[in-house]
Scaffold this motif. Structure first.
Motif, PDB file in Angstrom:
ATOM      1  N   LEU A  53       0.798  -0.974  -0.189  1.00  0.00           N
ATOM      2  CA  LEU A  53       0.177   0.065   0.074  1.00  0.00           C
ATOM      3  C   LEU A  53       1.359   1.473  -0.584  1.00  0.00           C
ATOM      4  O   LEU A  53       0.509   2.083  -0.759  1.00  0.00           O
ATOM      5  CB  LEU A  53      -1.139   0.086   1.007  1.00  0.00           C
ATOM      6  CG  LEU A  53      -1.969  -0.856   0.909  1.00  0.00           C
ATOM      7  CD1 LEU A  53      -3.063  -0.587   2.416  1.00  0.00           C
ATOM      8  CD2 LEU A  53      -3.256  -0.109   0.596  1.00  0.00           C
ATOM      9  N   GLN A  54       1.656   1.591   0.883  1.00  0.00           N
ATOM     10  CA  GLN A  54       2.965   2.412   0.879  1.00  0.00           C
ATOM     11  C   GLN A  54       3.754   2.327  -0.014  1.00  0.00           C
ATOM     12  O   GLN A  54       3.716   3.790  -0.538  1.00  0.00           O
ATOM     13  CB  GLN A  54       3.225   2.085   1.807  1.00  0.00           C
ATOM     14  CG  GLN A  54       4.519   3.878   2.637  1.00  0.00           C
ATOM     15  CD  GLN A  54       5.726   3.304   4.148  1.00  0.00           C
ATOM     16  OE1 GLN A  54       5.410   3.014   4.551  1.00  0.00           O
ATOM     17  NE2 GLN A  54       6.751   4.300   3.927  1.00  0.00           N
ATOM     18  N   TRP A  55       4.177   1.712  -0.692  1.00  0.00           N
ATOM     19  CA  TRP A  55       4.991   2.283  -1.627  1.00  0.00           C
ATOM     20  C   TRP A  55       5.193   1.716  -2.744  1.00  0.00           C
ATOM     21  O   TRP A  55       5.891   2.073  -3.565  1.00  0.00           O
ATOM     22  CB  TRP A  55       6.453   1.038  -1.892  1.00  0.00           C
ATOM     23  CG  TRP A  55       7.101   1.225   0.165  1.00  0.00           C
ATOM     24  CD1 TRP A  55       6.130   0.719   1.072  1.00  0.00           C
ATOM     25  CD2 TRP A  55       7.852   2.152   0.333  1.00  0.00           C
ATOM     26  NE1 TRP A  55       7.381   1.013   2.105  1.00  0.00           N
ATOM     27  CE2 TRP A  55       8.080   2.201   1.358  1.00  0.00           C
ATOM     28  CE3 TRP A  55       7.812   3.238  -0.320  1.00  0.00           C
ATOM     29  CZ2 TRP A  55       8.651   2.850   2.062  1.00  0.00           C
ATOM     30  CZ3 TRP A  55       8.869   4.758   0.663  1.00  0.00           C
ATOM     31  CH2 TRP A  55       9.027   4.374   1.777  1.00  0.00           C
ATOM     32  N   ILE A  56       3.886   0.776  -3.581  1.00  0.00           N
ATOM     33  CA  ILE A  56       3.610   1.217  -4.280  1.00  0.00           C
ATOM     34  C   ILE A  56       1.663   1.591  -5.011  1.00  0.00           C
ATOM     35  O   ILE A  56       1.852   2.394  -5.561  1.00  0.00           O
ATOM     36  CB  ILE A  56       3.139  -0.323  -4.934  1.00  0.00           C
ATOM     37  CG1 ILE A  56       4.465  -1.221  -4.456  1.00  0.00           C
ATOM     38  CG2 ILE A  56       2.659  -0.754  -6.167  1.00  0.00           C
ATOM     39  CD1 ILE A  56       5.648  -1.495  -5.390  1.00  0.00           C
ATOM     40  N   PHE A  57       1.385   0.566  -4.304  1.00  0.00           N
ATOM     41  CA  PHE A  57      -0.799   1.740  -4.596  1.00  0.00           C
ATOM     42  C   PHE A  57      -0.543   2.749  -4.054  1.00  0.00           C
ATOM     43  O   PHE A  57      -0.774   4.346  -5.349  1.00  0.00           O
ATOM     44  CB  PHE A  57      -1.771   0.890  -3.520  1.00  0.00           C
ATOM     45  CG  PHE A  57      -2.727   1.081  -3.677  1.00  0.00           C
ATOM     46  CD1 PHE A  57      -3.317   0.997  -4.637  1.00  0.00           C
ATOM     47  CD2 PHE A  57      -3.523   2.218  -2.681  1.00  0.00           C
ATOM     48  CE1 PHE A  57      -4.715   1.463  -4.686  1.00  0.00           C
ATOM     49  CE2 PHE A  57      -4.095   2.625  -2.661  1.00  0.00           C
ATOM     50  CZ  PHE A  57      -5.499   2.946  -3.923  1.00  0.00           C
TER      51      PHE A  57
END
Length: 110
Positions: A53-57
């Motif tokens: 969630l933090q690094w891609i989405f």
């Protein structure tokens, strides 16, 4: 999609980020480039869901909004989060709500 709808989605992304921070799931350092380059859905082989969630989405969704690119036609982030944390998780309740609201906003915009 209208500017108002995009603003609502951008606000919802901030709520997802907030939920991650509140739970202590926000990381100061990015995973390795190799971990981020996984080709598996949600990078399940290299990242925790909160890391995905933090690094891609979040970065991808923010880039889509900022550049005016087309948003996804549907979003199914909540079912994956429910699988990871449990649909009735008290610990992840804020994150699950934020992701469910995101899914609904994406769907409503179509």
């Amino acid at each position: 999609m209208s500017a108002a709808s995009l603003a609502l989605i951008a606000d919802q992304l901030l709520l997802v980020e907030r939920a991650l921070r509140v739970q202590g799931w926000w990381e100061a350092s990015a995973p390795s480039a190799q971990a981020l380059a996984s080709e598996q859905p949600f990078c399940v082989d290299t990242l925790d869901f909160s890391q995905w969630l933090q690094w891609i989405f979040l970065p991808r969704m923010k880039a889509i909004i900022e550049t005016g690119a087309d948003l996804p036609a549907v979003s199914g982030i909540l079912p994956m989060a429910e699988q990871v944390y449990g649909a009735d998780s008290r610990e992840a309740a804020g994150l699950l709500k934020a992701l469910g609201d995101f899914d609904r906003l994406i769907t409503a915009g179509r």
